[in-house]
Enzyme design. Structure first.
Site, short mmCIF file in Angstrom:
data_model
loop_
_atom_site.label_atom_id
_atom_site.label_comp_id
_atom_site.label_asym_id
_atom_site.label_seq_id
_atom_site.Cartn_x
_atom_site.Cartn_y
_atom_site.Cartn_z
NE ARG A 57 -7.83 -35.91 70.54
CZ ARG A 57 -7.52 -36.17 71.81
NH1 ARG A 57 -7.60 -35.24 72.70
NH2 ARG A 57 -7.12 -37.37 72.16
CB THR A 58 -11.61 -38.81 65.25
OG1 THR A 58 -10.24 -38.43 65.28
CG2 THR A 58 -12.06 -38.95 63.81
CE LYS A 86 -23.65 -61.47 68.21
NZ LYS A 86 -25.04 -61.24 67.77
NE ARG A 107 -9.76 -43.40 64.45
CZ ARG A 107 -9.26 -42.44 65.24
NH1 ARG A 107 -9.04 -42.68 66.52
NH2 ARG A 107 -8.97 -41.25 64.75
CG HIS A 135 -6.69 -39.50 60.78
ND1 HIS A 135 -7.99 -39.12 60.54
CD2 HIS A 135 -6.53 -39.48 62.13
CE1 HIS A 135 -8.58 -38.89 61.72
NE2 HIS A 135 -7.73 -39.10 62.69
C1 NCD Z 1 -4.58 -39.62 65.81
C2 NCD Z 1 -4.97 -40.95 65.21
O1 NCD Z 1 -5.93 -41.58 65.65
O2 NCD Z 1 -4.31 -41.31 64.26
N1 NCD Z 1 -5.53 -39.12 66.70
C3 NCD Z 1 -6.54 -38.32 66.21
O3 NCD Z 1 -7.35 -38.74 65.41
N2 NCD Z 1 -6.56 -37.05 66.61
C4 NCD Z 1 -3.21 -39.59 66.37
C5 NCD Z 1 -2.80 -40.63 67.37
O4 NCD Z 1 -3.60 -41.48 67.78
O5 NCD Z 1 -1.65 -40.57 67.77
#
Ligand code: NCD
Length: 310
Positions: A57-58, A86, A107, A135
């Site tokens: 999703r993100t 590497k 991320r 997040h």
């Molecule tokens: C979350 C995350 O990556 O922290 N997912 C997201 O971005 N919607 C929640 C999760 O992974 O449980």
């Protein structure tokens, strides 16, 4: 000071007025996000998506958000395909990435990685999850969903259920809820309580927070039930994980005692913590929540990259 050129590493980097501005802009973005209006605000802009942990999703909603406004993305979606494999340091990687685009969405499995990236990047850095840290952009869409459902964020009673220790979405969300004066009730297995440090920051901010062992008691008068998955990948100990893996689950039985207007949120992906039978009830708001990711991220990108939102 305006959002143009700013990093968004923790939700605490944003003032309440800035969050309000972002949410209002996100509402205006909905017709663009749904493809009913054409946006051009980010033409000629390139966003770098650097994802060193799995994401559906993100990453895709950032990508869609950019494209809906005429911009483009370059992407690292598989850490195995980048030079980190590497032995390149994150700082070197980020320094390069900041020359390849106008902003970076990062991320990373390490807490603090986004903050470090921001110190070496010439371009704005947006934290899309740093280990068990923060997040912040997920929080914006969590808030957008609550605001859409209730017309306000003040005075809500929000139950945070699940892995409050490693779940970065709740760490960010709790700070935002404190800012809006919501009441929070924490429900988790004892091993997965909210980290002491986060709890202290909330207390310091004057947040209304209580802990409750029994979910049905917590749900009394609640407006929102925010459920999180157990963050298996952050568990050192498989045995301990197995011991508590099934310790909470929301089904229609659990919700029978809730207010009829209660909404259930979840950042997704879900594993076992929400029974599929909940999906068909009016409580289920997690798919709407996931779809608001696009207008919310469109608003954020517009404001960071151009200082305004159409
Ligand atoms: C979350 C995350 O990556 O922290 N997912 C997201 O971005 N919607 C929640 C999760 O992974 O449980």
């Amino acid at each position: 000071m305006g959002l143009k050129g700013r990093d968004v590493i923790s939700i605490r980097d944003l003032a309440r007025e800035e969050i309000d501005e972002l949410l209002a802009a996100a509402r205006r973005m909905i017709p663009y996000a749904e493809g009913r209006k054409r946006g051009h605000a980010l033409e000629d802009q390139i966003l770098v998506l650097a994802f060193f942990e799995p994401s559906t999703r993100t990453r895709l909603s950032f990508d869609t958000a950019m494209q809906r406004l005429g911009g483009r993305c370059v992407t690292i979606a598989d850490p195995g395909s980048s030079s980190i494999r590497k032995g390149e340091s994150l700082s070197d990687t980020v320094r390069m990435l900041s020359a390849y685009g106008d902003a970076i969405v990062l991320r990373h499995p390490n807490e603090g990685a986004a903050r470090l990236a921001a110190t070496v990047s010439d371009r704005p850095v947006i934290n899309a999850g740093d280990g068990a840290g923060q997040h912040p952009t997920q929080t914006l869409l969590d808030l957008a969903t609550m605001q859409e459902a209730f017309g306000t964020l003040s005075g809500l009673k929000v139950v945070l259920l699940g892995d409050l220790r490693f779940g970065r979405t709740v760490h960010s969300l709790a700070h935002a809820l404190a800012l809006f004066g919501s009441q929070m009730v924490l429900v988790s297995p004892p091993q997965l309580r909210l980290p002491e440090e986060v709890r202290e920051q909330l207390d310091h901010a004057g947040a209304k927070v209580e802990e409750e062992e029994q979910l049905h008691r917590a749900l009394r008068d609640a407006d929102v039930l925010y459920v999180t998955r157990m963050q298996r990948e952050r568990f050192g100990d498989d045995l301990e994980f197995a011991r508590i893996a099934d310790s909470y689950r929301v089904d229609t039985n659990v919700l029978a005692a809730a207010k009829s207007r209660l909404i259930v949120l979840h950042p997704l992906p879900r594993t076992v913590e929400i029974a599929p039978e909940v999906d068909g009830t009016p409580h289920a708001a997690y798919f709407r929540q996931a779809s608001l990711a696009v207008p919310v991220r469109m608003a954020l990108l517009s404001l960071i990259l151009t200082g305004k939102a159409p």
